[in-house]
Design an enzyme around this catalytic site. Sequence first.
Site, short mmCIF file in Angstrom:
data_model
loop_
_atom_site.label_atom_id
_atom_site.label_comp_id
_atom_site.label_asym_id
_atom_site.label_seq_id
_atom_site.Cartn_x
_atom_site.Cartn_y
_atom_site.Cartn_z
N GLY A 11 -24.02 25.77 -12.85
CA GLY A 11 -23.23 26.94 -12.20
C GLY A 11 -22.08 27.29 -12.70
NE ARG A 73 -27.76 26.57 -11.03
CZ ARG A 73 -26.75 25.67 -10.69
NH1 ARG A 73 -26.74 24.45 -11.04
NH2 ARG A 73 -25.67 26.03 -9.94
CB THR A 132 -19.38 21.08 -9.74
OG1 THR A 132 -20.16 21.74 -8.60
CG2 THR A 132 -18.70 19.66 -9.40
CG ASP A 134 -21.37 21.93 -5.53
OD1 ASP A 134 -22.21 21.91 -6.21
OD2 ASP A 134 -20.56 23.15 -5.08
NE ARG A 290 -22.51 40.29 15.31
CZ ARG A 290 -22.99 40.44 16.89
NH1 ARG A 290 -23.42 39.18 17.31
NH2 ARG A 290 -23.12 41.27 17.48
CD GLN A 298 -18.24 29.56 -0.96
OE1 GLN A 298 -17.90 28.68 -0.19
NE2 GLN A 298 -19.61 29.79 -0.81
O1 F6P Z 1 -23.21 23.72 -7.80
C1 F6P Z 1 -22.34 25.03 -7.41
C2 F6P Z 1 -23.20 25.65 -6.63
O2 F6P Z 1 -22.52 26.78 -6.39
C3 F6P Z 1 -23.71 25.09 -5.51
O3 F6P Z 1 -22.76 25.04 -4.43
C4 F6P Z 1 -24.87 26.09 -4.79
O4 F6P Z 1 -25.59 25.36 -3.97
C5 F6P Z 1 -25.46 26.17 -6.22
O5 F6P Z 1 -24.47 26.18 -7.40
C6 F6P Z 1 -26.05 27.51 -6.31
O6 F6P Z 1 -26.93 27.64 -7.56
P1 F6P Z 1 -27.41 28.95 -8.14
O7 F6P Z 1 -25.98 29.48 -8.84
O8 F6P Z 1 -28.18 28.57 -9.30
O9 F6P Z 1 -27.84 29.83 -7.36
#
Ligand code: F6P
Length: 372
Positions: A11, A73, A132, A134, A290, A298
């Site tokens: 990502g 990816r 990342t 995450d 909602r 993000q």
């Molecule tokens: O790993 C970063 C991230 O944004 C995660 O938080 C999210 O689940 C994933 O990538 C989304 O993946 P993609 O960008 O392939 O939709």
Amino acid sequence: AKRVGILTAGGDSPGLNAAIRGFGKTAIAHYGMELFGFRDGVTGLVENRYVELDGKALSGILTIGGTILGTSRDKVHRYVVDGEPQDMVPVVAENYRELGLDALIMLGGGGTAKNAMRLVEAGLNVIHLPKTIDNDIAETDTSFGFATATEIATDAVDRVHSTAHSHHRIILTEIMGHRAGWLTLAAGVAGGADIILIPEIPYTIESVAETIRRRTAHGSSFSVVAVAEGARDVEDTADYEAAQLLVKSAKTPESRRAAKKHLAHVEDAQREHTFKLARELEAATGLETRVTILGYVQRGGTPCAADRLLATRLGAAAADLVDRGEFGVMVAARGDDAVPVPLSDVAGKVKLVPPDHAWVRAARQVGTGLGD
Ligand code: F6P
């Protein structure tokens, strides 16, 4: 002069270009190396698509979001060609040698650590940098992208408070983080969310509704809930963990593939959990509810100062390691230091939030509901 390849994979994330610049300026200006940027992650490695990066190419990229090289990816050992996954490690090794590379720098997350590991096993000199939003990479304090995403998600949690208290509503803000709750926990605490739901702490609708009823009883006619995209209730967690166990206990490649397919199906079925929770909460509390999914906002825009500093530090440290000939490692952030840790300690691991983590304790101490 040493010839070094660099790529960004997985990502996109704020700070990738800052890390390319940190590595590149140190490698070129300080060590006189030559730098080749592969396009679109592992795809560019396989297809041998690269661009020579000189000082000029690195100028002005510190503040730019995303990655100037592009990303993907793709997996090097299961690279899909005409619908069939193939092991392209030999092709990549050939491209690496043809180009006369002395080292390859891979900026990415957990998946990239696995790709890097396979190339190390094929004899390539690889260094991985932790990227990342995450914050779920093992053996490092943190990864670049996380601080910026925390700023963005915190701002969003701040802002949905306006609608919540103006309309006396429950607002569920779904935050990224893949299978970990770090980003939701950090932004939830920083944004003053009344309830924070993370994958590591399965929730019950009763507990969440109870927290909201208690708030109403104390005169707060609204609630802001930070929900991790990977969070799930107790029942769904049981299904998910059972599916994970099937993968771990699979004996043959076929049964492992079938188990992984089932796990993906379970994850897919649970993807709408935030909307399901919204319906349940509206029924349980009578408050309008909602949902706001923060999504790719993000990962967007210029990196915050903390990420620029972190990415620059780790990038520069990676150039030192190339100069010293230290490979097969990830450059981990450890306090103020950048420490090389063996890739074998990182690949295939996910760093989850320990339920007794200091940030969890702080959330509980200020009265945040965690759904348990
Ligand atoms: O790993 C970063 C991230 O944004 C995660 O938080 C999210 O689940 C994933 O990538 C989304 O993946 P993609 O960008 O392939 O939709």
